[in-house]
Design a protein around this motif. Structure first.
Motif, PDB file in Angstrom:
ATOM      1  N   SER A 134       0.227  -0.872   0.117  1.00 16.55           N
ATOM      2  CA  SER A 134      -0.034  -0.062  -0.197  1.00 16.55           C
ATOM      3  C   SER A 134       0.818   1.104   0.215  1.00 16.55           C
ATOM      4  O   SER A 134       2.164   1.202   0.257  1.00 16.55           O
ATOM      5  CB  SER A 134      -0.758  -0.519   1.628  1.00 16.55           C
ATOM      6  N   ASN A 135       0.388   2.486   0.377  1.00 13.42           N
ATOM      7  CA  ASN A 135       1.216   4.013   0.001  1.00 13.42           C
ATOM      8  C   ASN A 135       1.876   3.808  -0.980  1.00 13.42           C
ATOM      9  O   ASN A 135       3.351   3.619  -0.981  1.00 13.42           O
ATOM     10  CB  ASN A 135       1.442   3.718   1.638  1.00 13.42           C
ATOM     11  N   PHE A 136       1.085   3.511  -2.276  1.00 11.34           N
ATOM     12  CA  PHE A 136       2.540   3.736  -3.937  1.00 11.34           C
ATOM     13  C   PHE A 136       2.352   5.908  -4.012  1.00 11.34           C
ATOM     14  O   PHE A 136       3.983   5.587  -4.027  1.00 11.34           O
ATOM     15  CB  PHE A 136       1.215   3.246  -4.150  1.00 11.34           C
ATOM     16  N   ARG A 137       2.154   6.362  -3.129  1.00 12.39           N
ATOM     17  CA  ARG A 137       2.015   7.717  -4.339  1.00 12.39           C
ATOM     18  C   ARG A 137       2.888   8.271  -3.132  1.00 12.39           C
ATOM     19  O   ARG A 137       3.942   9.121  -4.332  1.00 12.39           O
ATOM     20  CB  ARG A 137       0.847   8.754  -4.199  1.00 12.39           C
ATOM     21  N   ASN A 138       3.259   8.578  -2.027  1.00 15.24           N
ATOM     22  CA  ASN A 138       4.220   9.638  -0.952  1.00 15.24           C
ATOM     23  C   ASN A 138       5.852   9.480  -1.723  1.00 15.24           C
ATOM     24  O   ASN A 138       6.815  10.587  -0.906  1.00 15.24           O
ATOM     25  CB  ASN A 138       4.210   9.308   0.537  1.00 15.24           C
ATOM     26  N   LYS A 139       6.469   7.919  -1.480  1.00 16.64           N
ATOM     27  CA  LYS A 139       8.060   8.267  -1.564  1.00 16.64           C
ATOM     28  C   LYS A 139       7.706   9.029  -3.634  1.00 16.64           C
ATOM     29  O   LYS A 139       9.003   9.597  -3.346  1.00 16.64           O
ATOM     30  CB  LYS A 139       8.181   6.535  -2.533  1.00 16.64           C
ATOM     31  N   ASP A 140       7.218   8.857  -3.813  1.00 21.75           N
ATOM     32  CA  ASP A 140       6.980   9.865  -5.004  1.00 21.75           C
ATOM     33  C   ASP A 140       7.102  11.217  -4.803  1.00 21.75           C
ATOM     34  O   ASP A 140       8.002  12.193  -5.546  1.00 21.75           O
ATOM     35  CB  ASP A 140       6.299   9.674  -6.804  1.00 21.75           C
ATOM     36  N   ARG A 356      14.036  10.869  -9.150  1.00 29.50           N
ATOM     37  CA  ARG A 356      14.427   9.400  -9.602  1.00 29.50           C
ATOM     38  C   ARG A 356      13.377   8.723  -9.568  1.00 29.50           C
ATOM     39  O   ARG A 356      12.441   8.786  -8.854  1.00 29.50           O
ATOM     40  CB  ARG A 356      16.157   9.319  -9.163  1.00 29.50           C
ATOM     41  N   GLU A 357      13.916   7.441  -9.967  1.00 37.32           N
ATOM     42  CA  GLU A 357      13.178   6.362 -10.544  1.00 37.32           C
ATOM     43  C   GLU A 357      13.325   5.750  -8.748  1.00 37.32           C
ATOM     44  O   GLU A 357      14.183   6.585  -8.403  1.00 37.32           O
ATOM     45  CB  GLU A 357      13.734   5.404 -11.635  1.00 37.32           C
ATOM     46  N   THR A 358      11.697   5.148  -8.073  1.00 34.69           N
ATOM     47  CA  THR A 358      11.990   4.377  -7.356  1.00 34.69           C
ATOM     48  C   THR A 358      11.130   3.677  -6.706  1.00 34.69           C
ATOM     49  O   THR A 358      10.360   3.560  -7.812  1.00 34.69           O
ATOM     50  CB  THR A 358      12.007   5.850  -6.202  1.00 34.69           C
ATOM     51  N   ILE A 359      11.152   2.174  -5.798  1.00 30.89           N
ATOM     52  CA  ILE A 359      10.912   1.832  -5.799  1.00 30.89           C
ATOM     53  C   ILE A 359       9.525   1.806  -4.861  1.00 30.89           C
ATOM     54  O   ILE A 359       9.693   3.423  -3.412  1.00 30.89           O
ATOM     55  CB  ILE A 359      11.044   0.788  -4.878  1.00 30.89           C
ATOM     56  N   LEU A 360       8.045   1.535  -5.108  1.00 34.96           N
ATOM     57  CA  LEU A 360       6.430   2.445  -4.528  1.00 34.96           C
ATOM     58  C   LEU A 360       6.416   1.385  -3.949  1.00 34.96           C
ATOM     59  O   LEU A 360       5.769   0.110  -4.002  1.00 34.96           O
ATOM     60  CB  LEU A 360       5.902   2.916  -5.155  1.00 34.96           C
ATOM     61  N   GLY A 361       5.707   1.527  -2.485  1.00 32.85           N
ATOM     62  CA  GLY A 361       5.471   1.067  -2.128  1.00 32.85           C
ATOM     63  C   GLY A 361       5.729   0.300  -0.126  1.00 32.85           C
ATOM     64  O   GLY A 361       6.775   0.778  -0.470  1.00 32.85           O
ATOM     65  N   GLN A 362       4.623   0.128   0.486  1.00 37.08           N
ATOM     66  CA  GLN A 362       4.808  -0.160   1.896  1.00 37.08           C
ATOM     67  C   GLN A 362       4.805  -1.861   2.194  1.00 37.08           C
ATOM     68  O   GLN A 362       3.577  -1.634   1.652  1.00 37.08           O
ATOM     69  CB  GLN A 362       4.536   0.704   2.991  1.00 37.08           C
ATOM     70  N   VAL A 363       5.142  -2.367   2.135  1.00 38.75           N
ATOM     71  CA  VAL A 363       4.999  -3.932   3.037  1.00 38.75           C
ATOM     72  C   VAL A 363       4.065  -4.263   4.062  1.00 38.75           C
ATOM     73  O   VAL A 363       5.226  -3.797   4.916  1.00 38.75           O
ATOM     74  CB  VAL A 363       5.969  -4.719   2.413  1.00 38.75           C
ATOM     75  N   THR A 364       3.584  -4.750   4.262  1.00 37.64           N
ATOM     76  CA  THR A 364       2.483  -5.456   5.171  1.00 37.64           C
ATOM     77  C   THR A 364       2.342  -6.694   5.199  1.00 37.64           C
ATOM     78  O   THR A 364       1.619  -6.815   4.318  1.00 37.64           O
ATOM     79  CB  THR A 364       1.342  -4.361   5.739  1.00 37.64           C
ATOM     80  N   LEU A 365       3.192  -7.358   6.487  1.00 35.84           N
ATOM     81  CA  LEU A 365       2.632  -8.887   6.106  1.00 35.84           C
ATOM     82  C   LEU A 365       1.719  -9.127   7.367  1.00 35.84           C
ATOM     83  O   LEU A 365       1.388  -8.329   8.282  1.00 35.84           O
ATOM     84  CB  LEU A 365       4.144  -9.734   6.647  1.00 35.84           C
ATOM     85  N   PRO A 366       0.883 -10.089   7.125  1.00 35.67           N
ATOM     86  CA  PRO A 366      -0.165 -10.942   7.574  1.00 35.67           C
ATOM     87  C   PRO A 366      -0.355 -11.292   8.631  1.00 35.67           C
ATOM     88  O   PRO A 366       1.016 -11.171   9.655  1.00 35.67           O
ATOM     89  CB  PRO A 366      -0.953 -11.834   6.849  1.00 35.67           C
TER      90      PRO A 366
END
Length: 366
Positions: A134-140, A356-366
């Motif tokens: 989730s949270n795909f936008r804020n890193k950019d 610059r290019e970057t990896i987007l999104g934060q990972v949440t494990l179950p």
């Protein structure tokens, strides 16, 4: 990108500016391969939809209201995922991840900009037993970008064709375009309102959620003076990169332009023309040979006819390229989740203006 059924299973979830429901897709994605396995549209309960729309404008007690809505949304997201699994007979452990865009309630690009999407990834991960991205936008945005639109790299993967100059218009509540010259992504940006003002107006005057096929607008004539006033908004003259949302284009934006004797059907026709003109004007310099349309606007026959009239090129649905227009955006967030887990960059600085290019999104494990 091949449409063979190879690769990992991922779910994509999207609730857009129209707040009309959850689009959920089950995909299979691998290097060079994408296929759509199952789809679902799940309406949001009316009280939840009303609560989301209320949060799209500043108001009292926002933090408490947003927290509660975030949890409620995630329970609805989880239900949509479970329904998809029941449809396909798959188990949670067979799904690599859920790409959940969440529901945008603030998008503030610019210096110290941010974007806020409601939807609790922890709740979704716990309820489904599946990893959530989730949270795909804020890193950019932290890199100086607009954080939007994020779908152009996915459009490039699916719709770029050697030797063809194509534009993709995603017409949801807001409209955005992707500019493809052969296999090269040249740019992309939000053009302005898509369906949001048309939906608002027909809901207010005819108690209908949207103008089916654009029939109501098609029965009226646009008001040239009103159209000129609306198109005079500074947003339409801004150069890209740029993005927008309900923060700008909402009822209070429209109201001051309306004369007291406005005939409702004429206003609807003008709002449809506003969407068609703002998209076609934005594409004039790019001069595409073809326009592919996805999002709810792809079903508005009157809007498509007006786009074709202004652009004088073929205007067709993305279904002609193998992906139904209703599912493109949800599929894009499944792809962005896959890119995150693969360590691949998901943004396109040529679109967002990030440094610059970057990896987007934060990972949440179950």
């Amino acid at each position: 990108m091949s449409s063979e059924a190879r690769g990992d299973y991922l779910i994509g979830l999207m609730t857009g500016t129209s707040v009309d429901g959850i689009d959920a897709v089950l995909t299979r994605i691998g290097d060079g391969h994408f296929s759509l396995q199952a789809t679902l549209n799940q309406p949001l309960p009316d009280p939840l939809q009303d609560a989301v729309l209320a949060l799209c404008q500043p108001g009292d007690n926002e933090i408490d209201r947003a927290g509660a809505v975030s949890r409620q949304l995630s329970l609805c997201y989880a239900q949509a995922c479970q329904t998809l699994l029941e449809q396909t007979g798959l188990k949670p452990q067979q799904i690599r991840a859920i790409g959940c865009h969440g529901q945008t309630v603030r998008h503030r690009p610019g210096e110290n900009g941010f974007s806020l999407q409601l939807g609790c990834p922890d709740t979704l991960a716990v309820e489904t037993g599946i990893t959530v991205v989730s949270n795909f936008r804020n890193k950019d945005m932290a890199l100086g970008g607009q954080g939007a639109p994020l779908v152009p790299p996915f459009h490039q993967q699916l719709f770029a064709r050697p030797g063809q100059r194509r534009a993709i218009a995603n017409i949801g509540g807001m409209a955005n375009v992707t500019l493809l010259d052969g296999n090269t992504l040249l740019g992309g940006f939000d053009t302005g309102p898509g369906n949001v003002l048309m939906d608002l107006w027909i809901r207010q005057h005819r108690q209908q959620p949207f103008d089916r096929n654009g029939d109501w607008a098609a029965g009226g004539e646009p008001d040239p003076r009103l159209l000129a006033q609306l198109l005079d908004d500074p947003y339409f003259r801004l150069p890209p990169p740029k993005s927008t949302g309900r923060e700008l284009f909402h009822a209070d934006w429209l109201k001051p332009h309306l004369p007291g004797h406005s005939e409702p059907q004429q206003v609807q026709a003008t709002l449809a023309e506003l969407t068609a003109r703002s998209i076609s004007d934005a594409l004039a310099d790019f001069a595409p040979q073809q326009l592919l349309v996805c999002g709810g606007g792809a079903h508005n026959h009157h809007l498509l006819a007006r786009l074709q009239h202004h652009l004088e090129i073929p205007v067709i649905s993305t279904e002609s390229e193998g992906l139904h227009p209703d599912w493109v955006e949800a599929a894009a967030f499944a792809w962005l989740a896959w890119a995150r887990l693969e360590g691949q960059c998901g943004n396109a600085p040529v679109v967002t203006g990030a440094s610059r290019e970057t990896i987007l999104g934060q990972v949440t494990l179950p």
